[in-house]
Enzyme design. Sequence first.
Site, short mmCIF file in Angstrom:
data_model
loop_
_atom_site.label_atom_id
_atom_site.label_comp_id
_atom_site.label_asym_id
_atom_site.label_seq_id
_atom_site.Cartn_x
_atom_site.Cartn_y
_atom_site.Cartn_z
N ARG A 1 1.38 -2.93 -8.97
CA ARG A 1 0.84 -3.94 -8.07
C ARG A 1 1.97 -4.67 -7.34
NH1 ARG A 1 -3.44 -5.40 -4.91
NH2 ARG A 1 -3.24 -7.61 -4.47
N CYS B 1 0.81 -1.22 0.00
CA CYS B 1 0.00 0.00 0.00
C CYS B 1 0.85 1.27 0.00
CB CYS B 1 -0.94 0.01 1.21
SG CYS B 1 -2.16 -1.32 1.19
N THR C 1 -10.03 -23.95 3.57
CA THR C 1 -10.74 -24.08 2.30
C THR C 1 -11.51 -25.39 2.31
OG1 THR C 1 -9.01 -25.30 1.11
CG2 THR C 1 -8.79 -22.89 1.20
#
Length: 464
Positions: free
Chosen positions: A133, A44, A272
Amino acid sequence: MSNRLVVVGSGAAGMSAASAARRTNSDLEIVVLESGNHAAYGLCGLPYYVSDVIAESDDLFAYRPEFFREKRRIDLRFGVEATRLDPDRKVLAVSQDGVGYEIGYDSLVLATGGSPIVPGALAAQSDRIFTVRNLDDAVRLHRLLDERNVRRALIVGGGYIGLEMAEALAERGVAVTIAEALPMVLPNFDETIGERVHAELVRNGVAVRLGCRVESAVDDGSCLQVSMGDERIEVDLMVAAVGVRAGSALGSDAGAVCGPGGALVVDEHMRTSLHSVFAAGDCIAPYHRILRRPAFIPLGPAANKTGRVAGVNAAGGEARFAGVLGTAVVKVFDLAVARTGLTLVEASAEGIDAIATQAVGKSRAKYYPGSESVTVRLIHRPDGRLLGAQMVGVGDGVAKRIDVAAIALQAGFDVSALLDSDLSYAPPFAPVYEPILLAAQAAGADQTSTTAGVAGTDRHGVKQ
């Protein structure tokens, strides 16, 4: 032989998972596989490195790789790409320097992050097109700004990253245009907030094109020739900030259940649907506390938290993650813009009867130097139950106020409970009539209005 935990990805979620696993089990063998060349840096912070607010790219690292290897005994491997997961055999197929091999695991954490969405029109081969990114991309952009005469830039996308990059490039003396395909910038906010942000961009010299799609971009050797509908412009660089796609392919290809945004569905323990396989960070769709279902909202704090929970549980401990609200804040020149929970548009799309009540207060006592306006927009049911909040204002008067709203949402407050909150006051920090309480007071009045119960009602409260 001790049990082995393998973590795929060394970003915020991956290194949080590995570190939490080490704290949970001192004897566990922990291997982290990273396809790139960096670990544990502030993703960020990339726009602020580009703008030179952060002087050196090395300042973005939380720890150096040697710290994880030597102090936490984590086998951190760079340049290793996980290509296939066999959950029945508990084996990962990987590739390193063109050589393929397999690595077994007893437990696995997928922290594969997200990848930038790059529309076909922006996929041209050019060293003038960026996604910002990852650190390498940001370093490359920073170098271009330092070494070339960059006068004009196009940002494709008016979301968080697009706006941060617009400011970063403007700070470097670049004339910036934003092209947003939707009718407003910050399209995940309500229109009244987006309009305020739009005005701030224009005030700072940023050209904004709404309802505008980039159709082609051609590098002619001296600049990029960009076509946007009937308009054709020349720019020296372009940043694609259209959005992020969940990096869930490794798990989904192995049969893991996916949900919104194609992200991996996990339970509160970050498990998951695959045995002994956990997931965390931008590749998952965690539980949303207001929607009460999985939601894909890739943000930094959730990546760190879900990484910690996944690591603890993968190492044999016990931890849970209660879910997200989508709390976020973004700096746009002099403005801070924040949200938590649902917007009015989102509530209406879910079929929820909702009212938006908006009030304007002051960041400090109005007589104290530096006092600025803070707009608070509360989203609530006709019975007063809070659903979300948005805020916009100058300076430091927003970021922590949105946290008050987030805690109120988490606690299940209605507007009357929020109004009863015992918040701090001192002229340099906050007014007696705290902006969020002004909005709560106005929202309480909305409960008795004749429009209560009408989906999508938008009301404006008092101003101070």
